[in-house]
Design a protein around this motif. Structure first.
Motif, short mmCIF file in Angstrom:
data_model
loop_
_atom_site.label_atom_id
_atom_site.label_comp_id
_atom_site.label_asym_id
_atom_site.label_seq_id
_atom_site.Cartn_x
_atom_site.Cartn_y
_atom_site.Cartn_z
N ARG A 176 29.21 28.36 45.75
CA ARG A 176 28.32 27.12 45.60
C ARG A 176 29.41 26.17 46.26
O ARG A 176 29.03 25.45 47.22
CB ARG A 176 27.76 26.91 44.44
CG ARG A 176 26.81 25.57 44.50
CD ARG A 176 26.35 25.12 43.17
NE ARG A 176 25.82 23.87 43.07
CZ ARG A 176 25.42 22.96 42.10
NH1 ARG A 176 25.71 23.41 41.02
NH2 ARG A 176 25.05 21.80 41.95
N CYS A 177 30.31 25.92 45.67
CA CYS A 177 31.41 24.97 46.28
C CYS A 177 31.92 25.15 47.66
O CYS A 177 32.13 24.06 48.30
CB CYS A 177 32.63 24.91 45.39
SG CYS A 177 32.42 24.43 43.49
N ILE B 255 29.13 23.86 50.12
CA ILE B 255 29.12 22.30 50.29
C ILE B 255 30.48 22.05 51.01
O ILE B 255 30.28 21.05 51.89
CB ILE B 255 29.52 21.85 48.68
CG1 ILE B 255 28.15 22.29 47.88
CG2 ILE B 255 29.61 20.12 48.73
CD1 ILE B 255 28.18 21.78 46.64
N LYS C 161 31.00 18.18 53.17
CA LYS C 161 30.76 17.32 52.34
C LYS C 161 31.78 17.57 50.83
O LYS C 161 32.16 18.43 50.63
CB LYS C 161 29.58 17.59 51.54
CG LYS C 161 28.20 17.54 52.51
CD LYS C 161 28.03 16.06 53.07
CE LYS C 161 26.99 15.81 53.95
NZ LYS C 161 26.73 14.57 54.40
N LEU D 247 32.96 17.19 46.95
CA LEU D 247 32.27 17.73 45.64
C LEU D 247 31.74 16.76 44.60
O LEU D 247 31.05 16.80 43.80
CB LEU D 247 33.11 18.87 45.00
CG LEU D 247 33.53 20.06 45.52
CD1 LEU D 247 34.58 21.02 44.94
CD2 LEU D 247 32.32 20.98 46.15
N ARG D 248 32.34 15.53 44.87
CA ARG D 248 32.26 14.59 43.88
C ARG D 248 30.78 14.03 43.44
O ARG D 248 30.74 13.63 42.50
CB ARG D 248 33.13 13.37 43.69
CG ARG D 248 32.76 12.54 44.93
CD ARG D 248 33.76 11.39 45.27
NE ARG D 248 34.91 11.70 45.80
CZ ARG D 248 35.35 11.80 47.21
NH1 ARG D 248 34.20 11.49 47.89
NH2 ARG D 248 36.43 12.09 47.47
N ASP D 249 30.03 14.08 44.44
CA ASP D 249 28.67 13.49 44.32
C ASP D 249 27.52 14.85 44.12
O ASP D 249 26.37 14.55 44.44
CB ASP D 249 28.21 12.73 45.48
CG ASP D 249 29.05 11.53 45.63
OD1 ASP D 249 29.30 10.80 44.29
OD2 ASP D 249 29.60 10.85 46.52
N THR D 250 28.08 15.94 44.03
CA THR D 250 27.18 16.99 43.54
C THR D 250 27.26 17.30 42.08
O THR D 250 28.10 16.85 41.30
CB THR D 250 27.73 18.50 44.04
OG1 THR D 250 28.03 18.37 45.46
CG2 THR D 250 26.94 19.59 43.93
N SER D 251 25.69 17.40 41.66
CA SER D 251 25.45 17.62 40.07
C SER D 251 25.92 18.90 39.54
O SER D 251 25.75 20.12 40.08
CB SER D 251 23.88 17.50 39.91
OG SER D 251 23.61 15.95 40.38
N PHE D 252 26.97 18.73 38.70
CA PHE D 252 27.31 20.11 38.06
C PHE D 252 27.16 19.92 36.46
O PHE D 252 26.98 18.90 36.15
CB PHE D 252 28.82 20.36 38.23
CG PHE D 252 29.23 20.54 39.49
CD1 PHE D 252 29.02 21.96 40.26
CD2 PHE D 252 29.81 19.79 40.58
CE1 PHE D 252 29.31 22.08 41.59
CE2 PHE D 252 30.33 19.79 41.72
CZ PHE D 252 29.92 21.17 42.27
N ALA E 227 36.52 16.32 44.24
CA ALA E 227 35.78 16.38 43.03
C ALA E 227 36.08 15.09 42.45
O ALA E 227 35.28 15.04 41.46
CB ALA E 227 35.80 17.80 42.17
#
Length: 361
Positions: A164-165, A168, A173, A175-180, A196
């Protein structure tokens, strides 16, 4: 908490570092590839008020470590190169402040020839994404081999997250603004992925740009702001002068220039927000102290910040909110009478400004 200050050469990152840490770095040392470190007390007027009420033997502020990250250098083409040393230094930071030059100064030309904050912001983002892609691709390849040969169960759990990472990052894009989930973040933390890390974009303006500061921030950060990406402006030269003044002179200086908050206070406030941090207090005649915990931390987890043994020996927490305590004249007795003071169990979610006394076995 460690915050790395990064930026292209002549962006003003070392000026910002010296300003907020009130240190002076010998100019002869600036060309060396060494990072500069400084521990800074977190200003908190609430702690100051509590200390005035209790007159303790000591008052202990929360602290943040700032790092002026070195390692960027000019390549043969004249453009800036992101060295392995630089990327390695950044990996250990909890969050990053990217100083971006917006001011013009013919005496100190921009390393890439022109002033373009959007380009400079994108340059860092691209390098971080490419670095993360290399890490993720290597790990995915290794896990696939391990799973195929030995049936690695941990690898099977990590693989979907890393894939998934990869998708992205491959889409350009961060990773810092992806919801984990919290569990996923724990896994990713072990890889020290750069994109991230929470990022605060700090645009360095000059005095002539004061009136248009908000518009400059909006244009430069368009499409960049998110849950873990923030942007602000500061005036490096003015802030440097301000940091060299005494308290009264500094106050008059700020009023003259219309500065409502110092660069240090602004950076810490924004950093706490980006990292999801908050403070609680312990008070008494011996010590008044501010403690930093993440938002959502329970009373038991917060007790563990005070002393690791308190996690297992925790019984209850005596709690009163700072505002409620002050409204009751700074009196625990009055806070109890008004019902503001209370006993909470280990699952109580601590709020910013709580004053706590831990009961433990």
């Amino acid at each position: 908490m460690q915050i790395g200050i990064v930026g292209l050469p002549f962006s003003g990152k070392t000026t910002l570092f010296q300003t907020i840490t009130r240190t002076h770095i010998d100019p002869s040392l600036l060309s060396r590839p060494d990072a500069h470190h400084a521990i800074v007390k977190v200003p908190d007027s609430r702690l100051d008020k509590l200390s005035a009420l209790f007159t303790p033997k000591s008052t202990v502020n929360a602290t943040i470590e700032f790092v002026d990250v070195a390692g960027l250098q000019k390549g043969e083409s004249g453009s800036t190169q992101f060295t392995t040393n630089f990327l390695s230094n950044v990996k250990t930071n909890d969050a990053l402040v990217q100083v971006v030059r917006v001011f013009a100064d013919d005496a100190v030309p921009h390393p890439d020839g022109t002033i373009d904050p959007v380009r400079d912001i994108a340059a860092f983002e691209t390098e971080f994404i490419l670095s993360d892609l290399a890490v993720v691709e290597t790990r995915i390849e290794r896990i696939r081999k391990q799973v195929h040969k030995a049936g690695d169960e941990q690898g099977k759990k990590e693989l979907p997250l890393l894939e998934r990472c990869h998708a992205i990052l491959d889409g350009g894009k961060p990773l810092r603004d992806t919801s984990f989930t919290r569990e996923e973040m724990q896994v990713l933390k072990s890889y020290q992925l750069l994109s991230a890390k929470p990022m605060l974009i700090a645009l360095n303006l000059d005095e002539s740009q004061r009136a248009s500061a908000s518009q400059i921030v909006s244009r430069a950060s368009e499409g960049k702001k998110g849950a873990n990406t923030g942007a602000l402006s500061f005036f490096g030269k003015i802030e440097m002068e301000l940091s060299e003044l005494g308290e009264e002179d500094a106050k008059a200086f700020m009023e003259e220039y219309g500065i409502t908050e110092s660069a240090l206070n602004t950076l810490i406030r924004e950093a706490y927000a980006l990292l999801g941090l908050q403070s609680f207090f312990t008070v008494g005649e011996d010590e008044c102290r501010a403690w930093t915990v993440r938002r959502g931390a329970t009373a038991q987890e917060s007790a563990g910040v005070i002393h690791s043994d308190f996690i297992t020996s925790f019984i209850r927490a005596e709690v009163v909110g700072y505002d409620d305590f002050i409204a009751q004249g700074g009196s625990f007795a009055r806070a109890k009478e008004s019902g503001r003071w209370r006993l909470e169990g280990k699952e109580y979610v601590v709020r910013d400004g709580d004053i706590m006394t831990i009961r433990h076995s």
